[in-house]
Design a protein around this motif. Structure first.
Motif, PDB file in Angstrom:
ATOM      1  N   ILE A  31       0.870  -1.171   0.000  1.00 44.13           N
ATOM      2  CA  ILE A  31       0.000   0.000   0.000  1.00 44.13           C
ATOM      3  C   ILE A  31       0.910   1.225   0.000  1.00 44.13           C
ATOM      4  N   GLY A  32       0.810   2.018  -1.058  1.00 44.32           N
ATOM      5  CA  GLY A  32       1.685   3.182  -1.184  1.00 44.32           C
ATOM      6  C   GLY A  32       0.905   4.468  -1.025  1.00 44.32           C
ATOM      7  N   GLY A  33       1.249   5.247  -0.018  1.00 47.17           N
ATOM      8  CA  GLY A  33       0.639   6.557   0.172  1.00 47.17           C
ATOM      9  C   GLY A  33       1.601   7.644  -0.253  1.00 47.17           C
ATOM     10  N   SER A  34       1.203   8.875  -0.050  1.00 52.58           N
ATOM     11  CA  SER A  34       2.082   9.963  -0.456  1.00 52.58           C
ATOM     12  C   SER A  34       3.254  10.122   0.513  1.00 52.58           C
ATOM     13  N   GLU A  35       3.090   9.677   1.763  1.00 55.65           N
ATOM     14  CA  GLU A  35       4.128   9.918   2.780  1.00 55.65           C
ATOM     15  C   GLU A  35       4.822   8.648   3.260  1.00 55.65           C
ATOM     16  N   GLY A  36       4.248   7.509   2.948  1.00 53.02           N
ATOM     17  CA  GLY A  36       4.840   6.273   3.445  1.00 53.02           C
ATOM     18  C   GLY A  36       4.246   5.076   2.721  1.00 53.02           C
ATOM     19  N   SER A  37       4.760   3.907   3.045  1.00 55.39           N
ATOM     20  CA  SER A  37       4.233   2.708   2.397  1.00 55.39           C
ATOM     21  C   SER A  37       4.302   1.505   3.335  1.00 55.39           C
ATOM     22  N   LEU A  38       3.473   0.535   3.033  1.00 51.96           N
ATOM     23  CA  LEU A  38       3.372  -0.687   3.832  1.00 51.96           C
ATOM     24  C   LEU A  38       3.545  -1.872   2.906  1.00 51.96           C
ATOM     25  N   HIS A  39       4.210  -2.897   3.414  1.00 51.00           N
ATOM     26  CA  HIS A  39       4.346  -4.103   2.603  1.00 51.00           C
ATOM     27  C   HIS A  39       4.200  -5.343   3.480  1.00 51.00           C
ATOM     28  N   LEU A  40       3.334  -6.246   3.033  1.00 53.24           N
ATOM     29  CA  LEU A  40       3.153  -7.533   3.708  1.00 53.24           C
ATOM     30  C   LEU A  40       3.509  -8.617   2.706  1.00 53.24           C
ATOM     31  N   LYS A  41       4.248  -9.606   3.144  1.00 53.59           N
ATOM     32  CA  LYS A  41       4.651 -10.683   2.245  1.00 53.59           C
ATOM     33  C   LYS A  41       3.741 -11.900   2.379  1.00 53.59           C
ATOM     34  N   ASP A  42       2.914 -11.884   3.393  1.00 55.33           N
ATOM     35  CA  ASP A  42       2.155 -13.088   3.753  1.00 55.33           C
ATOM     36  C   ASP A  42       0.773 -12.685   4.286  1.00 55.33           C
ATOM     37  N   PHE A  43       0.135 -11.757   3.557  1.00 49.36           N
ATOM     38  CA  PHE A  43      -1.055 -11.138   4.154  1.00 49.36           C
ATOM     39  C   PHE A  43      -2.212 -12.106   4.348  1.00 49.36           C
ATOM     40  N   ILE A  44      -2.277 -13.165   3.587  1.00 46.61           N
ATOM     41  CA  ILE A  44      -3.423 -14.082   3.679  1.00 46.61           C
ATOM     42  C   ILE A  44      -3.185 -15.161   4.740  1.00 46.61           C
ATOM     43  N   ILE A  45      -2.024 -15.775   4.658  1.00 50.42           N
ATOM     44  CA  ILE A  45      -1.620 -16.773   5.660  1.00 50.42           C
ATOM     45  C   ILE A  45      -0.261 -16.358   6.201  1.00 50.42           C
ATOM     46  N   PRO A  46      -0.180 -15.863   7.438  1.00 52.46           N
ATOM     47  CA  PRO A  46       1.108 -15.435   7.972  1.00 52.46           C
ATOM     48  C   PRO A  46       2.106 -16.594   8.011  1.00 52.46           C
ATOM     49  N   TYR A  47       3.398 -16.237   7.884  1.00 59.52           N
ATOM     50  CA  TYR A  47       4.454 -17.254   7.927  1.00 59.52           C
ATOM     51  C   TYR A  47       4.307 -18.170   9.125  1.00 59.52           C
ATOM     52  N   GLN A  48       3.969 -17.578  10.281  1.00 56.75           N
ATOM     53  CA  GLN A  48       3.821 -18.391  11.486  1.00 56.75           C
ATOM     54  C   GLN A  48       2.602 -17.930  12.272  1.00 56.75           C
ATOM     55  N   GLU A  49       2.181 -18.756  13.227  1.00 56.21           N
ATOM     56  CA  GLU A  49       0.902 -18.515  13.885  1.00 56.21           C
ATOM     57  C   GLU A  49       0.931 -17.462  14.984  1.00 56.21           C
ATOM     58  N   THR A  50       2.041 -17.359  15.704  1.00 53.60           N
ATOM     59  CA  THR A  50       2.015 -16.563  16.931  1.00 53.60           C
ATOM     60  C   THR A  50       2.291 -15.080  16.698  1.00 53.60           C
ATOM     61  N   SER A  51       2.812 -14.754  15.534  1.00 56.12           N
ATOM     62  CA  SER A  51       3.196 -13.371  15.287  1.00 56.12           C
ATOM     63  C   SER A  51       3.269 -13.148  13.780  1.00 56.12           C
ATOM     64  N   ALA A  52       2.994 -11.924  13.370  1.00 49.21           N
ATOM     65  CA  ALA A  52       3.121 -11.587  11.951  1.00 49.21           C
ATOM     66  C   ALA A  52       3.726 -10.197  11.871  1.00 49.21           C
ATOM     67  N   PHE A  53       4.335  -9.886  10.744  1.00 51.32           N
ATOM     68  CA  PHE A  53       4.965  -8.569  10.637  1.00 51.32           C
ATOM     69  C   PHE A  53       4.618  -7.919   9.306  1.00 51.32           C
ATOM     70  N   PHE A  54       4.900  -6.637   9.252  1.00 51.35           N
ATOM     71  CA  PHE A  54       4.815  -5.929   7.978  1.00 51.35           C
ATOM     72  C   PHE A  54       5.938  -4.903   7.930  1.00 51.35           C
ATOM     73  N   ASP A  55       6.282  -4.506   6.721  1.00 56.35           N
ATOM     74  CA  ASP A  55       7.298  -3.469   6.528  1.00 56.35           C
ATOM     75  C   ASP A  55       6.605  -2.115   6.476  1.00 56.35           C
ATOM     76  N   PHE A  56       7.120  -1.193   7.234  1.00 55.20           N
ATOM     77  CA  PHE A  56       6.571   0.154   7.256  1.00 55.20           C
ATOM     78  C   PHE A  56       7.700   1.118   6.911  1.00 55.20           C
ATOM     79  N   THR A  57       7.486   1.911   5.892  1.00 59.73           N
ATOM     80  CA  THR A  57       8.498   2.886   5.488  1.00 59.73           C
ATOM     81  C   THR A  57       7.848   4.253   5.475  1.00 59.73           C
ATOM     82  N   PHE A  58       8.504   5.203   6.040  1.00 59.88           N
ATOM     83  CA  PHE A  58       7.930   6.548   6.132  1.00 59.88           C
ATOM     84  C   PHE A  58       9.009   7.582   5.827  1.00 59.88           C
TER      85      PHE A  58
END
Lengths: 361, 361
Positions: free
Chosen positions: B255-282
């Motif tokens: 998701i790209g905005g004018s001031e920052g962006s978000l990236h998920l590599k596994d948005f439908i099924i997270p790599y693992q069950e207990t935690s998930a992450f995303f990249d946030f760039t601003f």
């Protein structure tokens, strides 16, 4: 350090911002040196020479013509606005100077062909200023693709975006129709299209389609555009590209094959100079019950002794020296890549003008 | 553990693979329990109950009708092939059972509307089986987007791909026109479309365009498709989606905005069950001379006590319990999201059928 026999002497036509980066790169390259700088205003050239630490042996000219008459200049780097490329690249070739031209190269392929013809008929090397081709990361991935490491490629996605300031959107040459009429498509889309072609081993796509939602400024210059490319051979591959002056900085490149995928977050300008990485995922599957993945992307790091722009200059100078010193013919590799990129840029523009209708190549 | 008053008793209609995952999720959810399983073949249901460790108190039926007649069943989970959803979801609603239906929901929105109407007129809750909505990572990002953390959104890109085996491409229900006629568009594109709508706060796009290069099997079922969505309000946003049974596993969302962006590599099924992450760039910019970046993506990790599918079941059961025990009306939130997703799925399909012409919503 004295110049050795292989050193290629480069003149710079114009004092654009990007010329500072390339001037530094020439300094880092082992086989090239800056020997002259020209501006239409001599004061600007003098200031540029001082600010970039050029030794006094570097000649400073108040006109591009004068620099092109200098017999000590082997080759020129042309960072002028796109609409001036035709005139000065052709002039340089006529004066037997090899040319390294900033991208985007031309307003359309007919113009570019006049540049390429001038280079060919004068026996000089042509190269465009796309730096990322020359990073060892690029070669590393190309090697993987050639070795079929991710299987046939089905999907490619790339973005090249930057958030322009209000001042940029008002005054930058890249939003002026008379200077850089291709706007974001030329400045940023050039990379996405180049990367898509590269991933497909420089095969031209068969269909190019601009997608609804392009933005233009009041003068009609493209500020943002999304497009898709389709290849039919050897298997069907779809690429989407998105370039924009309106969105936060991004330089994503994803290549999805049947067996694996690659992802670069900074394909055009790496996060840092000494090393770059990419994500490589192979054979990803879900574990039982689909509650997670069997593998995660592996970060593959590729070190580089020189920044990619210095490697670009080295490659250019290597080709120039071979022609100058060994009587070789200019390499057709780089002009061909540039021309294909331009053909696809033109197709996206044409599709936009046709109201997002498909353009067949 | 005994059942407490809030526990919602779920029956499962069919023994699909995905039902194993949801059966486990029901077991993990604090407010739900499996009370019955039905298959057209009782042996299959018996085997499923045993393999999934159901206690003997769980009733095993040899027909869906029998399960729906069981007064001990509050709600049903329907993992049947898409073309059977209409019949069995409507039947369940008529029997006053709340329904959790696997995606894709229906072959077209007219069919879905019959299901939703049946649920509404019978006062039962409807929800589709998209699990990722319920992960706390999703809520975390939604919070960021609501707080305008990346500025107006200009670009969204998502993929949902998996490399089907030859056996899948031959025999899976998702490639059979009479069972799951939407193929990859329904099974995988459902997520990309849902994520795009979610990022745009569930506003429908104005133009939907399928892109050249879709692949179908001999029976005409979609195996791979790329499409673009365009929103005009409040600012112009372009989304591209790519879903395919032919390509290596991917679940990218950018998701790209004018001031920052978000990236998920596994948005439908997270790599693992207990935690998930995303990249946030601003606020990413290039450092002087454009030889690197000032910031890199930050990995934001979001822990979760329960896997997303258990949270989905909990949310469904919570709504059901509120209706059952407090006389509330069914929530319209989930049916509305499902319906919008279906509307866009239909538009992509229509655009494909029109030869990739734009479809206006």
């Amino acid at each position: 350090m004295g110049e050795n026999i292989e050193t290629v002497r480069l003149g710079i036509l114009g004092c654009a911002n990007i010329a500072r980066k390339v001037a530094r790169a020439i300094g880092l390259a082992s086989n090239a040196t800056v020997c002259a700088i020209a501006s239409r205003y001599k004061d600007k050239a003098v200031k540029f020479a001082a600010e970039n630490g050029f030794p006094t042996s570097v000649k400073v000219y108040g006109s591009y013509d004068q620099l092109l008459e200098d017999p000590g200049v082997d080759a020129v780097y042309i960072p002028l606005p796109t609409s001036l490329h035709l005139r000065w690249a052709v002039m340089a070739a006529t004066k037997k100077k090899h040319v390294l031209v900033e991208k985007p190269l031309a307003l359309h392929v007919t113009e570019l062909d006049r540049i390429l013809d001038a280079c060919q008929s004068n026996g000089v090397q042509f190269m465009d200023g796309s730096m990322w081709w020359h990073h060892p990361r690029t070669a590393h991935i190309q090697h993987l693709l050639s070795a079929n490491a991710i299987g046939p490629i089905h999907f490619i996605h790339s973005t090249s975006t930057l958030r322009a300031t209000p001042e940029f959107l008002e005054n930058d040459i890249r939003v002026k129709p008379e200077l850089d009429g291709l706007g974001a498509l030329g400045d940023l889309g050039w990379y996405c299209i180049g990367a898509s072609l590269w991933a497909k081993d420089y095969q031209l796509p068969t269909i190019v389609t601009a997608l609804p939602g392009a933005a233009r400024n009041n003068a009609g210059v493209i500020l943002s555009v999304t497009a898709s490319l389709l290849w039919d051979q050897p298997n069907q591959t779809v690429a989407t590209i998105h370039c924009s002056f309106l969105s936060h900085t991004s330089m994503d490149l994803t290549i999805g094959g049947s067996e694996g995928s690659l992802h670069l977050k900074d394909f055009i300008i790496p996060y840092q100079e000494t090393s770059a990485f990419f994500d490589f995922t192979f054979g990803a599957k879900f574990v039982d019950l689909h509650i997670g993945w069997n593998v995660r992307p592996e970060e593959v790091h590729v070190a580089t002794e020189h920044p990619q722009e210095a490697l670009m200059v080295q490659e250019f100078a290597r080709l120039v020296a071979t022609i100058r010193d060994c009587g070789s013919s200019p390499s057709s590799k780089w002009p061909e890549i540039s021309r294909k990129t331009q053909v696809v840029v033109d197709a996206v523009k044409k599709s936009l003008e046709l109201g997002c209708k498909p353009v067949y190549l």
